[in-house]
Design a protein around this motif. Structure first.
Motif, mmCIF file in Angstrom:
data_model
loop_
_atom_site.group_PDB
_atom_site.id
_atom_site.type_symbol
_atom_site.label_atom_id
_atom_site.label_comp_id
_atom_site.label_asym_id
_atom_site.label_seq_id
_atom_site.Cartn_x
_atom_site.Cartn_y
_atom_site.Cartn_z
ATOM 1 N N VAL A 128 0.838 -1.202 0.000
ATOM 2 C CA VAL A 128 0.000 0.000 0.000
ATOM 3 C C VAL A 128 0.875 1.255 0.000
ATOM 4 C CG1 VAL A 128 -1.669 1.345 1.337
ATOM 5 C CG2 VAL A 128 -1.977 -1.128 1.079
ATOM 6 N N ARG A 129 1.891 1.283 0.848
ATOM 7 C CA ARG A 129 2.786 2.439 0.916
ATOM 8 C C ARG A 129 3.521 2.646 -0.398
ATOM 9 N NH1 ARG A 129 6.579 0.948 5.502
ATOM 10 N NH2 ARG A 129 7.696 2.797 4.737
ATOM 11 N N GLY A 130 3.999 1.544 -0.984
ATOM 12 C CA GLY A 130 4.715 1.659 -2.243
ATOM 13 C C GLY A 130 3.837 2.178 -3.361
ATOM 14 N N GLN A 163 -9.485 5.812 3.488
ATOM 15 C CA GLN A 163 -10.377 5.104 2.577
ATOM 16 C C GLN A 163 -9.618 4.538 1.384
ATOM 17 O OE1 GLN A 163 -13.474 4.216 2.893
ATOM 18 N NE2 GLN A 163 -13.643 3.314 0.848
ATOM 19 N N VAL A 164 -8.710 5.330 0.820
ATOM 20 C CA VAL A 164 -7.929 4.863 -0.324
ATOM 21 C C VAL A 164 -7.021 3.716 0.087
ATOM 22 C CG1 VAL A 164 -6.177 5.511 -2.026
ATOM 23 C CG2 VAL A 164 -8.040 7.090 -1.500
ATOM 24 N N GLU A 165 -6.389 3.821 1.256
ATOM 25 C CA GLU A 165 -5.548 2.732 1.749
ATOM 26 C C GLU A 165 -6.357 1.446 1.893
ATOM 27 O OE1 GLU A 165 -2.159 5.047 4.407
ATOM 28 O OE2 GLU A 165 -4.066 4.472 5.341
ATOM 29 N N LYS A 166 -7.564 1.566 2.423
ATOM 30 C CA LYS A 166 -8.438 0.394 2.608
ATOM 31 C C LYS A 166 -8.774 -0.252 1.258
ATOM 32 C CE LYS A 166 -12.989 -0.822 4.518
ATOM 33 N NZ LYS A 166 -13.652 -1.177 3.230
ATOM 34 N N GLU A 167 -9.088 0.574 0.262
ATOM 35 C CA GLU A 167 -9.469 0.041 -1.044
ATOM 36 C C GLU A 167 -8.282 -0.600 -1.758
ATOM 37 O OE1 GLU A 167 -11.557 2.893 -3.387
ATOM 38 O OE2 GLU A 167 -13.013 3.343 -1.815
ATOM 39 N N ILE A 168 -7.097 -0.010 -1.605
ATOM 40 C CA ILE A 168 -5.907 -0.624 -2.196
ATOM 41 C C ILE A 168 -5.646 -1.982 -1.547
ATOM 42 C CG2 ILE A 168 -3.417 -0.442 -2.518
ATOM 43 C CD1 ILE A 168 -3.723 2.586 -2.609
#
Length: 264
Positions: free
Chosen positions: A211-213, A231-236
Motif C-alpha cells: 500500500v505504501r509503495g 479510505q484509499v488505503e483500505k481500497e488498495i
C-alpha cells in the motif's frame, strides 16, 4: 478568528509537506526498485558507459541515475518533485559526474547529451502521455544529433497484474496500443529505432508495504484528495487481496515496454 485561520492553514501546509516527504521516502525505499530490471535491460542494450552523457527526465530519487553512474556515465537528472530530488542528492552526494536540477529540463540542463531517458512508464493515467510528449519536446534540442531517447510504458493490461489495483486510483488505465510509444515519439520529432519488453514484477514484504509503495507513485493523489487517505488505503489493500501469498507477501507480475528512438 483571523489568527486561528492562519495557524490552521500553516499546520495544513506543514502536514502536506511532511506527507509528501514520506511518500518520496516510500518511493525511494519501496517502489523505485521495482523498475530495476527495466533500467538494467536498457543500459545493457545501449552499452551505457564512460562515454555516455545522460539526461534523466523525471529522475525521481535517482536510482536509475545511480546505476548509470556506476557504469561510468556522466548523469544529469531533472524532476519537479523536490522531495524525491532531495533523496537523489543524498544518493549522489560528492559525485563529480552527477548533477541534479529542480524544474524543467530545457531551462537549466545545458546541452551535449547523447542519451535521454524517460523511465516513468506511460499507461497508468489519463494525462501521462501528454506530459511525456511535452517533456520530450522541451528536451530533445539539448541532445546531440542522432542521440538515443528512451521512452517506457506499461505493457498490455492482461500482462500487468497491477492493472486492477490501479483502478482504485480512479484513473482508467490505458490499454495502450502497441504503437503508443511510437506515436508519442513521432509527435515529439523523434525517429523510432527499436523496442523491447521487460518483466518487472512488483513484490512486497506485506500488504502494508505494498500500500505504501503504490501510494508513493502519485497515481492515487486525486483519489486521496476526493475522499481521504484511510479510505484509499483500505481500497488498495482490498484490491491486493488476490495477490497475497500464503506467507503474507504480495506478488504482482508486470511487463513493461521500452522504445528506443533517435533525435533528428
Amino acid at each position: 478568528m483571523t489568527s486561528t485561520l492562519v495557524q490552521h492553514r500553516r499546520h495544513k501546509a506543514s502536514a502536506s509537506s511532511a506527507e509528501a516527504g514520506t511518500r518520496a521516502r516510500d518511493w525511494a525505499e519501496i517502489q523505485e526498485r521495482m523498475l530495476v530490471p527495466l533500467y538494467e535491460a536498457v543500459y545493457e542494450r545501449l552499452e551505457v558507459g564512460t562515454g555516455t552523457r545522460l539526461l534523466g527526465l523525471g529522475c525521481g530519487s535517482g536510482l536509475a541515475l545511480l546505476m548509470a553512474r556506476t557504469r561510468g556515465a556522466t548523469v544529469t537528472g531533472v524532476d519537479t518533485d523536490r522531495h524525491r530530488l532531495a533523496l537523489a542528492r543524498e544518493r549522489m552526494e560528492g559525485s563529480p559526474t552527477a548533477r541534479l536540477l529542480d524544474g524543467e529540463a530545457a531551462a537549466t540542463a545545458g546541452t551535449g547529451y547523447n542519451l535521454i531517458t524517460a523511465f516513468q512508464p506511460i499507461g497508468s493515467g489519463t494525462a501521462d502521455a501528454e506530459r511525456l510528449e511535452r517533456a520530450l519536446r522541451e528536451s530533445v534540442g539539448l541532445a546531440e544529433r542522432r542521440s538515443v531517447v528512451v521512452l517506457t510504458g506499461w505493457g498490455p493490461p492482461e500482462r500487468c497484474a497491477t492493472s486492477g489495483v490501479l483502478r482504485v486510483a480512479g484513473e482508467r488505465r490505458r490499454s495502450a496500443h502497441r504503437d503508443a510509444l511510437e506515436d508519442i515519439a513521432g509527435r515529439a520529432g523523434l525517429n523510432p529505432d527499436g523496442s523491447g519488453r521487460v518483466a518487472c514484477p512488483f513484490g512486497y514484504a506485506d500488504t502494508d508495504s505494498a500500500v505504501r509503495g503504490l501510494l508513493s507513485t502519485g497515481l492515487y493523489d486525486t483519489a486521496v484528495r476526493e475522499t481521504d487517505l484511510a479510505q484509499v488505503e483500505k481500497e488498495i489493500a482490498e484490491a491486493l487481496h488476490d495477490h497475497r501469498r500464503p506467507d503474507g507477501t504480495v506478488w504482482m507480475p508486470n511487463v513493461f515496454r521500452y522504445l528506443i528512438a533517435r533525435t533528428p
